[in-house]
Design a protein around this motif. Structure first.
Motif, PDB file in Angstrom:
ATOM      1  N   ILE A   1       1.009  -0.772   0.153  1.00 37.23           N
ATOM      2  CA  ILE A   1       0.007  -0.275   0.178  1.00 37.23           C
ATOM      3  C   ILE A   1       0.910   1.239   0.204  1.00 37.23           C
ATOM      4  O   ILE A   1       2.048   1.586   0.339  1.00 37.23           O
ATOM      5  CB  ILE A   1      -1.064  -0.030   0.830  1.00 37.23           C
ATOM      6  N   GLU A   2       0.478   2.065  -0.690  1.00 38.07           N
ATOM      7  CA  GLU A   2       1.698   3.641  -0.939  1.00 38.07           C
ATOM      8  C   GLU A   2       0.410   4.810  -0.697  1.00 38.07           C
ATOM      9  O   GLU A   2      -0.820   4.442  -0.935  1.00 38.07           O
ATOM     10  CB  GLU A   2       1.994   3.741  -2.138  1.00 38.07           C
ATOM     11  N   PHE A   3       0.693   5.917  -0.260  1.00 38.87           N
ATOM     12  CA  PHE A   3      -0.258   6.754  -0.632  1.00 38.87           C
ATOM     13  C   PHE A   3       0.875   7.648  -1.066  1.00 38.87           C
ATOM     14  O   PHE A   3       2.164   8.244  -0.269  1.00 38.87           O
ATOM     15  CB  PHE A   3      -0.537   7.494   0.692  1.00 38.87           C
ATOM     16  N   ASP A   4       0.830   8.794  -1.354  1.00 41.43           N
ATOM     17  CA  ASP A   4       1.092  10.471  -2.201  1.00 41.43           C
ATOM     18  C   ASP A   4       0.984  11.293  -0.994  1.00 41.43           C
ATOM     19  O   ASP A   4       0.414  12.212  -0.616  1.00 41.43           O
ATOM     20  CB  ASP A   4      -0.012  10.877  -3.268  1.00 41.43           C
ATOM     21  N   VAL A   5       2.089  11.339   0.247  1.00 41.89           N
ATOM     22  CA  VAL A   5       2.208  11.463   1.452  1.00 41.89           C
ATOM     23  C   VAL A   5       2.753  13.156   1.917  1.00 41.89           C
ATOM     24  O   VAL A   5       2.007  13.757   2.348  1.00 41.89           O
ATOM     25  CB  VAL A   5       2.957  11.060   2.721  1.00 41.89           C
ATOM     26  N   SER A   6       3.618  13.496   0.423  1.00 38.42           N
ATOM     27  CA  SER A   6       3.482  15.103   0.167  1.00 38.42           C
ATOM     28  C   SER A   6       2.107  16.077  -0.397  1.00 38.42           C
ATOM     29  O   SER A   6       1.465  16.403   0.669  1.00 38.42           O
ATOM     30  CB  SER A   6       4.384  15.491  -1.047  1.00 38.42           C
TER      31      SER A   6
ATOM     32  N   VAL B   1      -0.175  16.576   2.631  1.00 40.22           N
ATOM     33  CA  VAL B   1       0.317  17.545   3.580  1.00 40.22           C
ATOM     34  C   VAL B   1       0.697  18.357   2.775  1.00 40.22           C
ATOM     35  O   VAL B   1      -0.298  19.339   4.050  1.00 40.22           O
ATOM     36  CB  VAL B   1       1.778  16.687   4.284  1.00 40.22           C
ATOM     37  N   LEU B   2       0.848  18.471   2.224  1.00 40.08           N
ATOM     38  CA  LEU B   2       0.449  20.082   1.710  1.00 40.08           C
ATOM     39  C   LEU B   2      -0.948  20.360   1.446  1.00 40.08           C
ATOM     40  O   LEU B   2      -1.056  21.421   1.164  1.00 40.08           O
ATOM     41  CB  LEU B   2       1.131  19.879  -0.144  1.00 40.08           C
ATOM     42  N   ALA B   3      -1.487  19.697   1.390  1.00 39.93           N
ATOM     43  CA  ALA B   3      -3.429  19.742   1.447  1.00 39.93           C
ATOM     44  C   ALA B   3      -3.594  20.450   2.849  1.00 39.93           C
ATOM     45  O   ALA B   3      -4.318  21.553   2.965  1.00 39.93           O
ATOM     46  CB  ALA B   3      -4.410  18.733   0.399  1.00 39.93           C
ATOM     47  N   ASP B   4      -3.422  19.535   3.049  1.00 35.43           N
ATOM     48  CA  ASP B   4      -3.774  19.997   4.859  1.00 35.43           C
ATOM     49  C   ASP B   4      -3.437  20.991   5.251  1.00 35.43           C
ATOM     50  O   ASP B   4      -3.848  22.343   5.800  1.00 35.43           O
ATOM     51  CB  ASP B   4      -2.660  18.681   6.099  1.00 35.43           C
TER      52      ASP B   4
ATOM     53  N   GLN C   1       7.617  26.634   8.269  1.00 41.86           N
ATOM     54  CA  GLN C   1       6.877  24.927   8.653  1.00 41.86           C
ATOM     55  C   GLN C   1       6.592  24.124   6.900  1.00 41.86           C
ATOM     56  O   GLN C   1       7.183  24.082   6.064  1.00 41.86           O
ATOM     57  CB  GLN C   1       6.879  24.765   9.290  1.00 41.86           C
ATOM     58  N   ALA C   2       5.957  25.103   6.348  1.00 42.13           N
ATOM     59  CA  ALA C   2       5.353  24.880   5.526  1.00 42.13           C
ATOM     60  C   ALA C   2       5.992  25.091   4.219  1.00 42.13           C
ATOM     61  O   ALA C   2       5.924  24.786   3.261  1.00 42.13           O
ATOM     62  CB  ALA C   2       4.020  25.456   4.870  1.00 42.13           C
TER      63      ALA C   2
ATOM     64  N   MET D   1       8.960  22.666  -0.008  1.00 39.02           N
ATOM     65  CA  MET D   1      10.678  23.288  -0.369  1.00 39.02           C
ATOM     66  C   MET D   1      11.782  21.028  -0.295  1.00 39.02           C
ATOM     67  O   MET D   1      12.106  20.931  -1.435  1.00 39.02           O
ATOM     68  CB  MET D   1      11.566  23.830  -0.006  1.00 39.02           C
ATOM     69  N   ASN D   2      10.991  20.689   0.671  1.00 41.57           N
ATOM     70  CA  ASN D   2      12.045  19.145   1.162  1.00 41.57           C
ATOM     71  C   ASN D   2      11.403  18.417   0.265  1.00 41.57           C
ATOM     72  O   ASN D   2      12.127  17.425   0.345  1.00 41.57           O
ATOM     73  CB  ASN D   2      12.641  19.333   1.935  1.00 41.57           C
ATOM     74  N   ASN D   3       9.896  18.204  -0.528  1.00 40.02           N
ATOM     75  CA  ASN D   3       9.518  17.682  -0.447  1.00 40.02           C
ATOM     76  C   ASN D   3       8.125  17.509  -1.474  1.00 40.02           C
ATOM     77  O   ASN D   3       7.182  16.998  -2.007  1.00 40.02           O
ATOM     78  CB  ASN D   3       8.195  16.709   0.545  1.00 40.02           C
ATOM     79  N   GLY D   4       8.735  18.166  -3.078  1.00 35.49           N
ATOM     80  CA  GLY D   4       8.427  17.966  -3.825  1.00 35.49           C
ATOM     81  C   GLY D   4       7.211  18.761  -4.464  1.00 35.49           C
ATOM     82  O   GLY D   4       6.748  18.852  -5.301  1.00 35.49           O
ATOM     83  N   GLY D   5       7.251  20.146  -3.458  1.00 27.39           N
ATOM     84  CA  GLY D   5       5.656  20.612  -3.520  1.00 27.39           C
ATOM     85  C   GLY D   5       6.569  22.002  -4.780  1.00 27.39           C
ATOM     86  O   GLY D   5       7.939  22.228  -4.984  1.00 27.39           O
TER      87      GLY D   5
END
Length: 228
Positions: free
Chosen positions: A50-55, A58-61, A79-80, A85-89
């Motif tokens: 199972i996999e999720f697009d965590v980034s 989190v970015l939507a949140d 922090q946002a 920057m560090n997670n492909g946003g």
């Protein structure tokens, strides 16, 4: 049995395992974005991933929370921006977030740390000239450790001469700080100036450095062929 009523269908390769009396779910191969779930029962194991697009989650949140009470605190914008920057946003979105932390809002406050985050975002956007334009102001507000970080940031940008300038200023302003001489020596080593590298690394060791700094100075000297 009606396949159309299945909630989930997964093709798996089953494995033979020692007998498991009770139905058991095991989670393995844990990562930041997923895991392998294994159903163990009797002598069969049925694993599936199972996999999720965590980034993205989190970015939507983050976007939602910044529209509420969390958006009134500078640190949350910092922090946002750092997370994006560090997670492909979206780097342009991250730049907007860090700019809100720095200026233009009632909660904004320019600090070395949020300027450093902005500099990293601009580097990723390929806007090196804008980063270099920020450097004098960043140096003016930097404490000892931050000045060291500024020097290493410049080294990573390939601006060795400019980095050396700030490492030297830091050493001049902190003559009893072993770490600044360790960093100055490392900068000279990177630039191929063996004589000054050895001089400053030995200076670092003479100042009773903390264990980590001592180990780094000794390692660098060993790489330069100096026996301690």
């Amino acid at each position: 049995y009606e396949p159309s009523e299945d909630a989930l269908q997964v093709e798996v390769d089953t494995k033979t395992i020692p007998h498991t009396e009770f139905l058991t779910y095991v989670f393995t191969d844990l990562s930041s974005t997923g895991a392998t779930v294994a159903l163990d029962w009797a002598k069969k194991q049925i694993p599936f991933k199972i996999e999720f697009d965590v980034s993205a989650i989190v970015l939507a949140d983050i976007r939602q929370k910044l529209q509420g009470e969390a958006g009134f605190q500078r640190q949350n914008w910092e922090q946002a921006a750092t997370f994006a920057m560090n997670n492909g946003g979206d780097l342009q979105e991250a730049l907007g977030w860090i700019n809100n932390a720095i200026e233009g809002q009632f909660f904004s406050s320019k600090t070395f740390n949020n300027m450093a985050v902005k500099a990293q975002i601009l580097q990723k956007l390929g806007q090196k000239d804008k980063v270099l334009a920020m450097v004098p102001e960043m140096a003016g507000m930097a404490n000892t450790n931050e000045m060291n970080n500024l020097g290493y940031m410049l080294v990573n940008m390939g601006e060795n001469d400019l980095a050396l300038k700030y490492f030297k200023i830091n050493a001049k302003n902190n003559p009893a700080n072993a770490n600044v001489f360790d960093s100055l020596g490392e900068a000279y080593k990177i630039m191929g100036d063996r004589k000054n590298a050895i001089k400053n690394l030995k200076k670092s060791l003479s100042l009773n450095p903390p264990a980590g700094v001592k180990a780094n100075s000794e390692r660098l000297l060993a790489e330069l062929g100096v026996v301690i």
